[in-house]
Design an enzyme around this catalytic site. Structure first.
Site, short mmCIF file in Angstrom:
data_model
loop_
_atom_site.label_atom_id
_atom_site.label_comp_id
_atom_site.label_asym_id
_atom_site.label_seq_id
_atom_site.Cartn_x
_atom_site.Cartn_y
_atom_site.Cartn_z
N CYS A 46 49.71 39.77 39.57
CA CYS A 46 50.54 39.35 38.46
C CYS A 46 50.82 40.51 37.52
O CYS A 46 50.27 41.61 37.70
CB CYS A 46 49.86 38.22 37.70
SG CYS A 46 48.34 38.75 36.90
N CYS A 96 41.86 40.19 35.62
CA CYS A 96 42.66 41.33 36.06
C CYS A 96 42.01 42.63 35.64
O CYS A 96 42.00 43.62 36.39
CB CYS A 96 44.08 41.26 35.47
SG CYS A 96 45.00 39.84 36.03
N CYS A 143 43.51 35.44 46.83
CA CYS A 143 43.24 35.22 45.41
C CYS A 143 44.44 35.59 44.56
O CYS A 143 44.43 35.42 43.35
CB CYS A 143 42.03 36.01 44.96
SG CYS A 143 40.56 35.63 45.89
N ASP A 160 45.48 38.67 44.02
CA ASP A 160 45.49 40.06 43.54
C ASP A 160 44.83 40.99 44.55
O ASP A 160 43.74 40.69 45.04
CB ASP A 160 44.65 40.27 42.26
CG ASP A 160 44.72 39.15 41.26
OD1 ASP A 160 45.59 39.22 40.40
OD2 ASP A 160 43.90 38.21 41.36
#
Lengths: 125, 407, 377
Positions: free
Chosen positions: A63, A106, A37, A39
């Protein structure tokens, strides 16, 4: 992608990067996300005998927003009780970092990491 | 191209190139005193434009061993690809409705083919090998009675891999199937001869070879004749294959760019190859677990596409923001999807996420290459230091064996 | 000596400010789809130009789709609307630009479309009653009527046509290539669903045009791939040309202010031609017309010959549209207005611009008079 100054600050100067001993009973470790994915967050808390989080560390594959979210999470955790820590919600992180809508996940991941770390700690005691 | 210290180092020549100053000089008069409509055949301004357009046509044709009459001007390679594929499919639909292309083609070829599928055509999307090259035997076996077209790009826009065009051309000619190649990334960079290679149609882009954006061309073979149904109809410009007032200045620019490429290609490509090798060697020497995507030998000299294991692509892009590079192709880099080209190569999703496309060109210097290398090395090291996956790998944990929850 | 250029409906000379803007933009070479610095700079410049186009016609930036020119914009509008519709008919006039006529012909030949040509009245204008009757019949994918004709300058009642189309919920496209930049155009007030424009018709560069869309009408893309222009038109944008277009729009206001002077040149020339001989026909004399256009028929003087003779005297004019001026055929526009083949071969198109002077008009009148006398003895 336009990042906020706060994201860039956390990304350039991440707080609390590192690892603690997973086996230590005072340490809770949360590992969430998946490489596919894009992350993966590892977030660790060290809880003292009074039940207060005295240290937090992270390592994140992800990211800039994911790195900033976990970096901010470790800052927010320090000094809180476990109960107070569970009150940290993803929107607190997203708002503080001014995350754009596509990056809200996130902050969700950071919240998940906090919960996972607390759960891991509790399972040890 | 003006260089300024506070500007990122430009390493994205496959997304677009700056205009060569010689191209600019050639174009400028056509913006000013020579600005007639090339279709105005009855007055002096029109004639002057027409002459310039014809000269450019010749310059472009001679770079691929074609004749000037076989060059049709378009607004760019995307339109050329649309025209070639839809135009031929539409013209030859009585003959058959099967088209063969490749999974790693440019988006505009794939999107055009998908559109044709909606229209009732049957499309075979050939897979590629790990190298990015197609399997010629598989191509041969895929050609059917009703196959009308094979469309295989010369050089890939992400990984720079050059397909065996001569061999593909020979197969298509033998089987009596038309062969189109999207040469946007190859025209002016490698030697192409449409006759030796049995190419029936070839797409050209201006802005990939130091000419401006908004101009391209399609080579369309005259003998044996390839017939297309136009996409853009109107005044009957370009032998009826593409209507619309010709942008004289842009065409003059493309012609000049082709002429420069013809005279400097060999030298330039040798220089780029040595710069690329320098870069690849440096990165390899300093960083473990980096992987080149696509074949090294059959590759455009200016391209590297490297995956850096255990760091994430977007944060890598952020860390190297002093470099203008791209992850995936420019057209899709705003999306968070991993590159479909890398996936077709069999690159795992993790590694596909962490790839950089570095493309160098005419104005790239050795200093820029060295500086870019040190930026990348520092960035990768910093991010790995921060990466839980790198930590696990160092501890000997196989991350592919972990059951990830995902989200 | 520089020739006198009176073929401004074919193309116009770039304004010096436009050349300057494009020269400045040469350093701004990034691909607007790239996310790095160079890409962002290019995108920003393109966005500014897009806003200029949007402001010019009174729409939002998202409604502007850049194309390679007016021809592509017209093709896209008609192909797009037809392919997205279940209906079969395309309603148009016989005086449309070839980019419309040929795209429609192609759809008729290959997609089973049916072309329905609208009746024009004695002024060359769409007969609104006839249009309404056609609309009532239904099964219409799109109605397309050009705003002002490229040969005659005759202006159609676009707002009225749009209102009728709206009443019957049929998409309406107008080819406004000859109007935008020369006079104020407001997309919403006109009420059409799509509108095409071309920048080289108003002192901008060739290779840039736009289709203005209402965002509601379904359109299939003509050039597919890459996802540019919100998926409506694939291909790396012509940033240099687009910057030039943005600057040309800035200049358009000044050019529009100058229109009364240009019209005076036209009117003076028109009067002078009438004085040369009363057999000379002023096409659309009593119709609403663009103020810079003059279309004349000189019986017995073939357009082709007139244009060549004028060229030798250093004057650039045309007969028919530039796109077809390589062929000697009677003008389809003049024929549609009811002129015989013989007369339709004798058309001459004179189009003035901001660049022309009183002296240019005088030179034209003098040259034309001489040629006329020589031919007619």
């Amino acid at each position: 992608m336009a990042y906020s100054d706060k994201v860039i600050d956390h990304y350039e100067n991440p707080r609390n990067v590192g690892s603690m001993d997973k086996a230590d009973t005072h340490v809770g470790t949360g590992l969430v996300g998946a490489p596919a994915c894009g992350d993966v967050m590892k977030l660790q808390i060290k809880v003292n005998d009074e039940g207060i989080i005295e240290d937090a560390k992270f390592k994140t594959f992800g990211c800039g927003s994911a790195i900033a979210s976990s970096s901010l999470a470790t800052e927010m955790l320090k000094g809180r009780t476990l109960e107070e820590a569970t009150e940290i919600k993803n929107m607190d992180i997203a708002t503080e970092l001014e995350l754009p809508p596509v990056k809200i996940h996130c902050s969700v991941l950071a919240e998940d990491a906090i919960k996972a770390a607390i759960e891991d700690y509790k399972s040890k005691s | 191209m003006q260089k300024r210290a506070d500007m990122p180092i430009y390493l994205d020549y496959m997304a677009t190139t700056p205009c060569d100053p010689r191209v600019v000089d050639e174009m400028l008069p056509y913006f000013t005193e020579k600005s007639g409509n090339a279709a105005s055949r009855s007055h002096a301004y029109g004639w002057e434009s027409e002459e310039a357009v014809e000269k450019a046509r010749g310059q472009i044709a001679s770079l691929i061993g074609a004749s000037a009459k076989e060059i049709v001007f378009t607004s760019g390679a995307t339109e050329s690809n649309n025209l070639a594929i839809k135009g031929l499919a539409s013209f030859e639909k009585e003959k058959g409705k099967h088209i063969i292309t490749v999974q790693t083609e440019h988006k505009c070829v794939l999107d055009t083919c998908r559109h044709l599928e909606d229209e009732g055509y049957d499309i075979t999307y050939l897979p590629v090998q790990d190298s990015g090259l197609i399997d010629l035997q598989l191509l041969k076996d895929s050609i059917r009675e009703d196959t009308i077209l094979v469309s295989v790009m010369t050089a890939n826009n992400e990984i720079g891999v050059v397909q065996p065009i001569s061999e593909i051309g020979a197969i298509c000619r033998e089987k009596g199937v038309k062969f189109h190649t999207d040469a946007a990334q190859a025209f002016g960079k490698i030697a192409i001869d449409v006759n030796d290679m049995n190419i029936d149609m070839l797409s050209i882009s201006g802005h990939k070879i130091y000419a401006p954006k908004g101009i391209g061309a399609l080579y369309v073979r005259r003998k044996p004749r390839v017939r297309l149904k136009a996409l853009i109809h109107g005044g009957g410009h370009e032998r009826g294959m593409r209507s619309g007032t010709l942008p004289t200045a842009l065409i003059v620019g493309l012609g000049k760019a082709a002429e420069i490429a013809a005279s400097e290609m060999q030298e330039e490509q040798a220089r780029l190859l040595s710069l690329r090798t320098r870069m690849y060697d440096k990165l390899h020497a300093e960083l473990d677990e980096i992987y080149l995507n696509g074949d090294l030998e059959n590759r455009i000299s200016g391209n590297l596409n490297i995956s850096f294991a255990y760091v994430e692509g977007e944060s890598l892009m952020m860390a190297v923001r002093d470099l203008a590079v791209s992850s995936g192709s420019a057209c899709t880099s705003a999306s968070l999807e991993p590159s479909y080209v890398l996936r077709a190569l069999g690159v795992g999703e993790e590694l596909a996420h962490t790839s950089l496309r570095i493309s160098i060109g005419r104005f790239t210097t050795e200093e820029e290459v060295d500086s870019a290398c040190s930026t990348i090395i520092t960035a990768v090291n910093k991010l790995r230091e921060m990466s839980p996956l790198w930590e696990m790998a160092q501890e000997g944990i196989d991350i592919t064996k972990i059951e990830w929850a995902g989200h | 000596m520089q020739p006198v250029y009176l073929d401004n409906n074919a193309t116009t000379v770039l304004k010096p400010e436009v050349i300057e803007a494009m020269s400045q933009a040469l350093n701004m070479f990034g691909n607007p789809s790239s996310t790095h610095h160079y890409g962002r700079v290019a995108r920003q410049a393109m966005d500014e130009a897009r806003r200029a186009v949007a402001d010019l016609v009174g729409v939002r930036s998202e409604q502007v789709v850049f194309t390679a020119g007016g021809t592509e914009a017209n093709n896209m509008a008609i192909y797009g609307a037809f392919m997205a519709s279940e209906a079969r008919k395309i309603v148009l006039t016989a005086t449309e630009h070839s980019s419309v006529l040929k795209q429609v012909a192609s759809l008729v030949a290959s997609q089973g479309a049916e072309a329905d040509f609208l009746k024009l009245n004695e002024l060359g204008l769409v007969d609104l009653q006839a249009l309404e009757n056609t609309l009532k019949e239904g099964d219409i994918a799109v109605v397309t009527v050009m705003y002002a004709n490229n040969e005659t300058g005759i202006i159609q009642p676009i707002a009225d046509i749009a209102a009728l189309c709206k009443k019957y919920a049929v998409p309406f496209h107008t080819d406004a290539v000859q109007v935008v930049g020369k006079q104020a155009v407001n997309f919403a007030e006109l009420g059409c669903n799509t509108l095409s424009l071309s920048c080289h018709k108003f002192a901008g560069p060739k290779g840039v045009g736009a289709l203005i869309v209402d965002g509601k009408t379904a359109l299939e893309p003509l050039v597919i791939g890459g996802g540019q222009e919100r998926g409506r038109r694939g291909g790396t944008e012509n940033t240099l040309g687009i910057v030039g277009a943005g600057e040309a729009i800035k200049q358009a206001q000044a050019m529009q202010k100058d229109m009364p002077r240009v019209q005076a040149l036209r009117d003076k020339t028109e009067q002078a031609l009438k004085n040369v001989s009363n057999e000379i026909i002023i096409v659309g004399e009593n119709s609403p017309r663009m103020p810079h256009c003059l279309s004349v028929i000189t019986p017995g003087l073939e357009g082709e010959l007139a244009v060549m003779s004028m060229d030798m005297k250093g004057i650039c004019v045309s007969h028919g549209s530039a796109c077809s001026s390589g062929k000697i055929e009677p003008s389809h526009v003049l024929k549609a207005l009811g002129y015989s083949d013989d007369l339709a071969k004798c058309g001459l198109r004179i189009a003035f611009s901001w660049q022309n002077t009183d002296e240019d008009a005088d030179k034209f009148i003098e040259a034309f008079s001489e040629i006329y006398k020589r031919i007619k003895g």
